[in-house]
Write a protein that holds these residues in place. Structure first.
Motif, PDB file in Angstrom:
ATOM      1  N   ALA A  69     -24.118 -23.556  -1.326  1.00 16.52           N
ATOM      2  CA  ALA A  69     -25.365 -23.000  -1.843  1.00 16.52           C
ATOM      3  C   ALA A  69     -25.706 -23.671  -3.169  1.00 16.52           C
ATOM      4  N   LYS A  70     -26.906 -23.454  -3.648  1.00 18.91           N
ATOM      5  CA  LYS A  70     -27.322 -24.060  -4.905  1.00 18.91           C
ATOM      6  C   LYS A  70     -26.405 -23.624  -6.034  1.00 18.91           C
ATOM      7  N   ASP A  71     -25.990 -22.368  -6.009  1.00 19.52           N
ATOM      8  CA  ASP A  71     -25.008 -21.852  -6.962  1.00 19.52           C
ATOM      9  C   ASP A  71     -23.795 -21.374  -6.163  1.00 19.52           C
ATOM     10  N   PRO A  72     -22.808 -22.246  -5.919  1.00 13.67           N
ATOM     11  CA  PRO A  72     -21.694 -21.883  -5.028  1.00 13.67           C
ATOM     12  C   PRO A  72     -20.791 -20.793  -5.574  1.00 13.67           C
ATOM     13  N   GLN A  73     -20.748 -20.623  -6.893  1.00 14.26           N
ATOM     14  CA  GLN A  73     -19.898 -19.587  -7.515  1.00 14.26           C
ATOM     15  C   GLN A  73     -18.471 -19.629  -6.954  1.00 14.26           C
ATOM     16  N   MET A  74     -17.861 -20.767  -7.039  1.00 13.71           N
ATOM     17  CA  MET A  74     -16.477 -20.910  -6.566  1.00 13.71           C
ATOM     18  C   MET A  74     -15.545 -20.022  -7.374  1.00 13.71           C
ATOM     19  N   ARG A  75     -14.625 -19.355  -6.688  1.00 13.24           N
ATOM     20  CA  ARG A  75     -13.625 -18.512  -7.333  1.00 13.24           C
ATOM     21  C   ARG A  75     -12.261 -18.773  -6.725  1.00 13.24           C
ATOM     22  N   ILE A  76     -11.248 -18.797  -7.587  1.00 12.75           N
ATOM     23  CA  ILE A  76      -9.870 -18.969  -7.141  1.00 12.75           C
ATOM     24  C   ILE A  76      -9.103 -17.676  -7.420  1.00 12.75           C
ATOM     25  N   LEU A  77      -8.468 -17.150  -6.399  1.00 20.09           N
ATOM     26  CA  LEU A  77      -7.658 -15.948  -6.530  1.00 20.09           C
ATOM     27  C   LEU A  77      -6.237 -16.258  -6.058  1.00 20.09           C
ATOM     28  N   TRP A  78      -5.278 -15.482  -6.568  1.00 19.82           N
ATOM     29  CA  TRP A  78      -3.879 -15.663  -6.146  1.00 19.82           C
ATOM     30  C   TRP A  78      -3.284 -14.311  -5.772  1.00 19.82           C
ATOM     31  N   ARG A  79      -2.539 -14.315  -4.674  1.00 20.60           N
ATOM     32  CA  ARG A  79      -1.782 -13.144  -4.238  1.00 20.60           C
ATOM     33  C   ARG A  79      -0.297 -13.481  -4.265  1.00 20.60           C
ATOM     34  N   TRP A  80       0.529 -12.433  -4.300  1.00 19.55           N
ATOM     35  CA  TRP A  80       1.963 -12.688  -4.238  1.00 19.55           C
ATOM     36  C   TRP A  80       2.655 -11.746  -3.268  1.00 19.55           C
ATOM     37  N   LEU A 136     -16.339 -18.838  -2.031  1.00 17.10           N
ATOM     38  CA  LEU A 136     -17.485 -19.638  -2.459  1.00 17.10           C
ATOM     39  C   LEU A 136     -18.709 -19.296  -1.613  1.00 17.10           C
ATOM     40  N   ASN A 137     -19.857 -19.571  -2.171  1.00 14.19           N
ATOM     41  CA  ASN A 137     -21.123 -19.313  -1.478  1.00 14.19           C
ATOM     42  C   ASN A 137     -21.608 -20.588  -0.790  1.00 14.19           C
ATOM     43  N   THR A 138     -21.951 -20.456   0.470  1.00 12.97           N
ATOM     44  CA  THR A 138     -22.541 -21.562   1.224  1.00 12.97           C
ATOM     45  C   THR A 138     -23.975 -21.185   1.579  1.00 12.97           C
ATOM     46  N   LYS A 139     -24.667 -22.116   2.188  1.00 16.59           N
ATOM     47  CA  LYS A 139     -26.029 -21.816   2.618  1.00 16.59           C
ATOM     48  C   LYS A 139     -26.057 -20.811   3.764  1.00 16.59           C
ATOM     49  N   HIS A 140     -24.898 -20.534   4.327  1.00 22.28           N
ATOM     50  CA  HIS A 140     -24.808 -19.559   5.418  1.00 22.28           C
ATOM     51  C   HIS A 140     -24.220 -18.234   4.940  1.00 22.28           C
ATOM     52  N   GLY A 141     -23.868 -18.157   3.615  1.00 20.86           N
ATOM     53  CA  GLY A 141     -23.321 -16.918   3.092  1.00 20.86           C
ATOM     54  C   GLY A 141     -21.982 -17.127   2.402  1.00 20.86           C
ATOM     55  N   LEU A 142     -21.351 -16.025   2.023  1.00 19.23           N
ATOM     56  CA  LEU A 142     -20.070 -16.067   1.326  1.00 19.23           C
ATOM     57  C   LEU A 142     -18.942 -16.383   2.308  1.00 19.23           C
ATOM     58  N   GLU A 143     -18.079 -17.317   1.941  1.00 19.31           N
ATOM     59  CA  GLU A 143     -16.919 -17.667   2.750  1.00 19.31           C
ATOM     60  C   GLU A 143     -15.651 -17.421   1.948  1.00 19.31           C
ATOM     61  N   LYS A 144     -14.604 -16.905   2.620  1.00 17.86           N
ATOM     62  CA  LYS A 144     -13.329 -16.602   1.981  1.00 17.86           C
ATOM     63  C   LYS A 144     -12.197 -17.090   2.880  1.00 17.86           C
ATOM     64  N   TRP A 145     -11.206 -17.708   2.301  1.00 17.83           N
ATOM     65  CA  TRP A 145     -10.003 -18.070   3.057  1.00 17.83           C
ATOM     66  C   TRP A 145      -8.863 -18.344   2.081  1.00 17.83           C
ATOM     67  N   GLN A 146      -7.630 -18.353   2.598  1.00 17.63           N
ATOM     68  CA  GLN A 146      -6.471 -18.565   1.740  1.00 17.63           C
ATOM     69  C   GLN A 146      -5.360 -19.272   2.503  1.00 17.63           C
ATOM     70  N   SER A 147      -4.369 -19.713   1.755  1.00 17.08           N
ATOM     71  CA  SER A 147      -3.206 -20.351   2.362  1.00 17.08           C
ATOM     72  C   SER A 147      -2.504 -19.355   3.282  1.00 17.08           C
ATOM     73  N   LEU A 148      -2.001 -19.848   4.401  1.00 18.11           N
ATOM     74  CA  LEU A 148      -1.354 -18.968   5.376  1.00 18.11           C
ATOM     75  C   LEU A 148       0.135 -18.776   5.098  1.00 18.11           C
TER      76      LEU A 148
END
Length: 228
Positions: A69-80, A136-148
């Motif tokens: 998206a024009k403003d992707p608003q990338m965010r990094i999160l960590w879980r443990w 992050l925000n894409t032109k199709h909406g918010l997408e979320k994923w993490q390491s498996l």
């Protein structure tokens, strides 16, 4: 048409089986995308080790094929601890888990697709698995994923110095070194200088004793000489 009827116990068992198989299915999909042929993924080392009281860096990178998206608003999160574990870090809000207070540093800035999570002052409880998560925000909406599989961190206890090898007080060590230096210096005096000093003392003493005698002999000789 036949109607299938299942008992409540069987439904519960099937639900648990599906939940257990879900990560495996996701892992298979991610493996297929390891060659970047998939839509998204997170890469991070499977295992790392650190020393208690030291620090460790967990590198990570992510990829995707969506158009941002024009403003992707990338965010990094960590879980443990596990795939659905507690959040310990959120780059957008600055949240840090209480256990890691003042001990987490994320070296990453948008729009970079790689970075490093640094953990300071490692503790015994830090030994677990860490998962990087991306929003992050894409032109199709918010997408979320993490390491498996995440990164399994092993903490090695710091080796203690035995009491028998404890160093002496600096003042004691300095005194001992100074004394030893003086003793060595005295023991290594130049023999020729010592002999020369002794010789000078003997000559001076001899001169002091002989001079009066010589003066007396000269006086007597002068007195007894015949008059002109």
């Amino acid at each position: 048409m036949a109607l299938l009827v299942s008992h409540p116990g069987e439904m519960q068992a099937m639900t648990w089986i599906l939940l257990l198989l879900l990560p495996a299915a996701l892992q298979a999909g991610n493996s297929a995308g390891s060659n970047r042929g998939n839509y998204f993924g997170v890469n991070q080392p499977a295992r790392l080790s650190g020393v208690q009281g030291g620090s460790i860096e967990i590198p990570f990178s992510f990829y995707f094929t969506w158009e941002l998206a024009k403003d992707p608003q990338m965010r990094i999160l960590w879980r443990w601890q596990h795939f659905y574990g507690e959040l310990i870090y959120n780059s957008s809000s600055g949240f840090i888990h209480e256990h890691f207070k003042d001990r987490l540093i994320l070296n990453w800035t948008q729009p970079q697709t790689s970075g490093v999570l640094r953990i300071l002052d490692l503790k015994e409880k830090d030994q677990t698995v860490y998962f990087c998560r991306v929003h992050l925000n894409t032109k199709h909406g918010l997408e979320k994923w993490q390491s498996l599989v995440g990164t399994r961190l092993t903490i090695t206890p710091r080796k203690h110095i035995p009491a028998s090898t404890t160093m002496q007080s600096p003042s004691i060590v300095t005194s001992a070194v100074t004394t030893a230096g003086l003793e060595d210096t005295e023991g290594q005096r130049n023999p020729s200088l010592v002999n020369l000093g002794a010789t000078v003392v003997v000559v001076v003493a001899t001169a002091v004793l002989i001079t009066p005698v010589c003066v007396m002999l000269i006086f007597l000789w002068w007195k007894k000489r015949p008059a002109d």
